[in-house]
Write an enzyme that holds these catalytic residues in place. Sequence first.
Site, PDB file in Angstrom:
ATOM      1  N   LYS A 197       0.860  -1.183   0.000  1.00  0.00           N
ATOM      2  CA  LYS A 197       0.000   0.000   0.000  1.00  0.00           C
ATOM      3  C   LYS A 197       0.893   1.229   0.000  1.00  0.00           C
ATOM      4  CE  LYS A 197      -4.495   1.066   0.348  1.00  0.00           C
ATOM      5  NZ  LYS A 197      -5.690   0.320  -0.045  1.00  0.00           N
TER       6      LYS A 197
HETATM    7  P1  NAD Z   1     -13.489   7.960  -2.471  1.00  0.00           P
HETATM    8  O1  NAD Z   1     -12.477   9.015  -2.257  1.00  0.00           O
HETATM    9  O2  NAD Z   1     -14.067   7.763  -3.821  1.00  0.00           O
HETATM   10  O3  NAD Z   1     -14.730   8.194  -1.466  1.00  0.00           O
HETATM   11  C1  NAD Z   1     -14.568   8.359  -0.105  1.00  0.00           C
HETATM   12  C2  NAD Z   1     -15.919   8.738   0.483  1.00  0.00           C
HETATM   13  O4  NAD Z   1     -15.789   8.824   1.906  1.00  0.00           O
HETATM   14  C3  NAD Z   1     -16.423  10.105   0.022  1.00  0.00           C
HETATM   15  O5  NAD Z   1     -17.819  10.047  -0.200  1.00  0.00           O
HETATM   16  C4  NAD Z   1     -16.116  11.015   1.192  1.00  0.00           C
HETATM   17  O6  NAD Z   1     -16.999  12.104   1.256  1.00  0.00           O
HETATM   18  C5  NAD Z   1     -16.339  10.062   2.344  1.00  0.00           C
HETATM   19  N1  NAD Z   1     -15.672  10.507   3.567  1.00  0.00           N
HETATM   20  C6  NAD Z   1     -14.396  10.926   3.716  1.00  0.00           C
HETATM   21  N2  NAD Z   1     -14.174  11.285   5.001  1.00  0.00           N
HETATM   22  C7  NAD Z   1     -15.338  11.072   5.655  1.00  0.00           C
HETATM   23  C8  NAD Z   1     -15.746  11.246   6.992  1.00  0.00           C
HETATM   24  N3  NAD Z   1     -14.909  11.709   7.917  1.00  0.00           N
HETATM   25  N4  NAD Z   1     -17.023  10.915   7.323  1.00  0.00           N
HETATM   26  C9  NAD Z   1     -17.879  10.443   6.412  1.00  0.00           C
HETATM   27  N5  NAD Z   1     -17.544  10.262   5.105  1.00  0.00           N
HETATM   28  C10 NAD Z   1     -16.292  10.565   4.744  1.00  0.00           C
HETATM   29  O7  NAD Z   1     -12.827   6.616  -1.907  1.00  0.00           O
HETATM   30  P2  NAD Z   1     -13.233   5.129  -2.251  1.00  0.00           P
HETATM   31  O8  NAD Z   1     -12.340   4.666  -3.350  1.00  0.00           O
HETATM   32  O9  NAD Z   1     -14.703   5.005  -2.385  1.00  0.00           O
HETATM   33  O10 NAD Z   1     -12.733   4.369  -0.935  1.00  0.00           O
HETATM   34  C11 NAD Z   1     -13.530   4.298   0.248  1.00  0.00           C
HETATM   35  C12 NAD Z   1     -12.988   3.179   1.122  1.00  0.00           C
HETATM   36  O11 NAD Z   1     -12.991   1.965   0.385  1.00  0.00           O
HETATM   37  C13 NAD Z   1     -11.561   3.351   1.631  1.00  0.00           C
HETATM   38  O12 NAD Z   1     -11.447   2.756   2.907  1.00  0.00           O
HETATM   39  C14 NAD Z   1     -10.752   2.546   0.648  1.00  0.00           C
HETATM   40  O13 NAD Z   1      -9.523   2.105   1.190  1.00  0.00           O
HETATM   41  C15 NAD Z   1     -11.700   1.397   0.413  1.00  0.00           C
HETATM   42  N6  NAD Z   1     -11.449   0.669  -0.827  1.00  0.00           N
HETATM   43  C16 NAD Z   1     -11.467   1.282  -2.034  1.00  0.00           C
HETATM   44  C17 NAD Z   1     -11.244   0.534  -3.190  1.00  0.00           C
HETATM   45  C18 NAD Z   1     -11.332   1.126  -4.562  1.00  0.00           C
HETATM   46  O14 NAD Z   1     -11.194   0.373  -5.544  1.00  0.00           O
HETATM   47  N7  NAD Z   1     -11.611   2.398  -4.714  1.00  0.00           N
HETATM   48  C19 NAD Z   1     -10.957  -0.835  -3.087  1.00  0.00           C
HETATM   49  C20 NAD Z   1     -10.961  -1.428  -1.827  1.00  0.00           C
HETATM   50  C21 NAD Z   1     -11.206  -0.665  -0.700  1.00  0.00           C
END
Ligand code: NAD
Length: 423
Positions: free
Chosen positions: A113
């Site tokens: 990561k």
């Molecule tokens: P993203 O940046 O697209 O979205 C993040 C979301 O979280 C946004 O809607 C933001 O407003 C919200 N957010 C941020 N801080 C916040 C808070 N304090 N309270 C409430 N909401 C909050 O990110 P993503 O790609 O959707 O990733 C979200 C999670 O999923 C992360 O933990 C990431 O590690 C995990 N993840 C993502 C992927 C991927 O392919 N994108 C894969 C596996 C895991």
Amino acid sequence: MSNLSFVSPTRNSPWGTYLSQIDAVEPYLGRLSRWVETLRRPKRALIVDIPIELDNGTVAHFEGYRVQHSLTRGPGKGGVRYHPDVTLEEVMALSGWMTIKNAAVNLPYGGAKGGIRVEPKMLSQKELEKLTRRYTSEIGLIIGPNQDIPAPDVNTNGKIMAWMMDTYSMNVGATSTGVVTGKPIELGGSLGRVAATGRGVFVVGREAMRRLGIEMEGARVAVQGFGNVGSIAAKMFASSGASIVAVQDHTGSIANTLGFDMAALLAHVAEHGGVKGFQGGDVIANEEFWDQPSDVLIPAALEGQIDEQRARRIQTRLVLEGANGPTTPDGEAVLADRGIVVVPDVIANAGGVTVSYFEWVQDFSSFFWTEDEINLRLDKILVGAFKHIWETGEQHRIPLRTAAFTVACSRVLQAREERGLYP
Ligand code: NAD
């Protein structure tokens, strides 16, 4: 808590959470527990300084990381996060969860990561590009299509992957599409990658609901985080008959017991960058989000969100972890006491890395699959992995997280044993 000198985790911090998950699995590893300490130590952690000249002519320095937790089963694989709260300890935990996730789904990867401690919203596109290119050059020492393959995570996307791919390619003097995944289609990206994590959350959630006897039609779903993962998962649940009754993102929280009009909500978020100001529901205080009754709760924002206090308030039957590490060990203990099932991140959000794997395979063979083929293969892998983990849980009478860790850690440590120690 830690046997490493360079981090000081606490019980509920990300690395502390990861370590306690490894402790929980140890009794189920049999003779392989001899090797378990390798999972408590990242193989390699690189900290880099990233100086860039800002648009106003001043020079700013940012701290970046790439941690390769394990390369035992294959090259490192895991996303890159841009966020002001990123720390080495957080990246270590996320890299450890990638090792477990890749093994839980049986992808031929280790775990890695990366991240930069930055608020990307404060940077112009030009500054963001400079930051990304310098970071890529700095971690270029240890990444590569056969070594470690980054991908998007919080606040990173296809455009950033394109800059990373271009920078790495310039540095090695050859176009190297396989060095990152989550790229635009024109650069060797895969169809279905953008939606893959949210899709996987839905597929695994559907399987868990079936096992628990929760009807999809009319099921109430609450989602924290309405970005890539949360919004796509919510859309798929809604189009299968569920109602999205509460949503929270960094701009605020909204609820509607009748279910949101998803097309309108998605359009609002696309236009305004968040749920704030959406008229199709009631505004609620951020802490009230956790009190909203639901059948499925999907934390899909950041880690550490479901702590002991919130776990006591939550009114749901199933927590489906879209985010990485959203439940603390104390929170998880309360949920278990209350009979709320948790489908752990390492299987619930494994859809993204699974399609990243497809992308990497397609790049190597320069032969690209249709979206239907990708979605079919994704569904098959996730359904099979979930079944194996569910049955392991039943066999040992252990929670799904410990079951997923048992399956995954056994695979990693078996490979460790077969490789032997060098020299
Ligand atoms: P993203 O940046 O697209 O979205 C993040 C979301 O979280 C946004 O809607 C933001 O407003 C919200 N957010 C941020 N801080 C916040 C808070 N304090 N309270 C409430 N909401 C909050 O990110 P993503 O790609 O959707 O990733 C979200 C999670 O999923 C992360 O933990 C990431 O590690 C995990 N993840 C993502 C992927 C991927 O392919 N994108 C894969 C596996 C895991």
